[in-house]
Enzyme design. Sequence first.
Site, PDB file in Angstrom:
ATOM      1  N   CYS A 237     -16.431  18.994  20.940  1.00 37.12           N
ATOM      2  CA  CYS A 237     -16.918  18.834  22.321  1.00 37.12           C
ATOM      3  C   CYS A 237     -16.486  19.996  23.222  1.00 37.12           C
ATOM      4  O   CYS A 237     -17.037  21.089  23.101  1.00 37.12           O
ATOM      5  CB  CYS A 237     -16.493  17.472  22.864  1.00 37.12           C
TER       6      CYS A 237
ATOM      7  N   HIS B  37     -17.210  13.479  18.759  1.00 39.43           N
ATOM      8  CA  HIS B  37     -15.759  13.296  18.613  1.00 39.43           C
ATOM      9  C   HIS B  37     -15.404  12.572  17.312  1.00 39.43           C
ATOM     10  O   HIS B  37     -15.161  11.357  17.327  1.00 39.43           O
ATOM     11  CB  HIS B  37     -15.213  12.499  19.802  1.00 39.43           C
TER      12      HIS B  37
ATOM     13  N   GLU C 163     -12.716  12.579  15.951  1.00 42.36           N
ATOM     14  CA  GLU C 163     -11.343  12.070  16.112  1.00 42.36           C
ATOM     15  C   GLU C 163     -11.311  10.664  16.719  1.00 42.36           C
ATOM     16  O   GLU C 163     -10.282  10.000  16.694  1.00 42.36           O
ATOM     17  CB  GLU C 163     -10.508  13.057  16.953  1.00 42.36           C
TER      18      GLU C 163
END
Lengths: 315, 194
Positions: B83, B174, B176
């Site tokens: 991002c 994302h 993560e």
Amino acid sequence: MSEMNENHTSTGLRLKIGLAEMLKGGVIMDVMNVEQARIAEEAGAVAVMALERVPAMIRAEGGVARMASPKLIKEIMAAVTIPVMAKARIGHFAEAQVLQQLGVDFIDESEVLTPADEAHHIDKHAFTTPFVCGARNLGEALRRIAEGAAMIRTKGEAGTGDVVHAVQHMRQITKELRQLTVAREEELYHLAKEHGAPYELVRMVARTCKLPVPNFSAGGIATPADAALMMQLGAETVFVGSGIFMKERATPLDVENDAKEREEAVSRARAIVTATTHFNDAKVVAEASEQVTGTMKGLAAAAIEERDQLQTRGW
Amino acid sequence: MTTERPSRIGVLAIQGDYAAHAAAFARLGVATEPVKTVSELAQVDSLVLPGGESTAMLRLLRRDGLDAALREFVHARPVLATCAGCILLAREVCHPHQESFAALDISIERNAYGRQNESAIVPVETTLPGGPMEAVFIRAPRILKTGPSVKTLATRDGFPVLVREGKILAATFHPELSDDQRVHELFLEMIRES
């Protein structure tokens, strides 16, 4: 799937908490006009809170404090690329509906505004837009999370420039979190009753020793060292209100027409951003503190009568 | 058998969801180091540029030569960017224009899908083994153009959302914040290769 259902699923909550995650390690600044918003963005703020009056002015001027005008909020949204937050009164779900309609990125259901409901907070699950709410202790934080808040902030005592209550509330929340982790399984039922919080959430934080949403800090943070203090005490990001754009308690710096006052606001904003990132490096916090020209005079929180405190609003 | 010290992965921790990346690697049994300074950057062999606010990160990099050291690092070492990190690496950033390290041959548009209310979790098509991937888009940017040496590994509505060029792996979403660990696993593979 209807929009309503979408917000009640874990998908909706993951997206809301996801944005809060992106704001970590940063500074969220109160702004009252487009020029202040631009200064905040250039200084490295991760988001701005669009307001008509910062808490210090609300405190000084009195009257009913409401949601900011949609016109101002839209101007600020158009002026910066970082997320824009705005405040709704506690329990005023119609103001929150307006803010969602405007497309703000986060709604703060805030004790700084005059409460609209003396018993109920907003059902935040009913919204697509994420909410942040204030808390003074673990029970209050968990009640707000149960209602759908995607971010908690300590309340502190807004508009004072006195960090003492932000410290008290952060220490209270982290202390109560630690106490839960050593409680026996059967004690959790009683602790849930004592905290006035849902048992499932109490059990969850007893296992993880952290809130299930990011925990930020607000209310009286005025200097780079204040920001470093709150970050070391466990805040994941800080909100700064009157500390950047005010000179006297109820007078903002004139950033639109006075170059020297604009420079003062820029120096404060940059210094607080630097100190927040490097909160555990005293050398950097010292450098940042030295760069600041002028600091709001402030109002000792201890001198405020309890009935005049903003933090006691919310239930 | 080599006696070299194990490769160290840094996570740029000046702002953003750096803790989520550290947790994602921890779930794979891999330790990471937070990086806030030039000297911490010098201690690591690869780096993660997390999500967050790219304007805030740019401001915070302009201190003690961290921007110059980082520019050199991202042109030479393995880097995973998500991002805002992807925006920092792009050759060209628009809407509005802002400076970047130009280490990844893409043009990228900030906040291209809209504001937070338009954030979404959607399955994206990917060439990685295992079929469609869950992707968390938060106020996400959009890759408008890719250079000839950029490989597209996943797409959303025809636009690239996961790309690789040399030692750089970059996503506009994302990974993560997802249970799908394929992007972090691929990055660990890229580190082993280099």
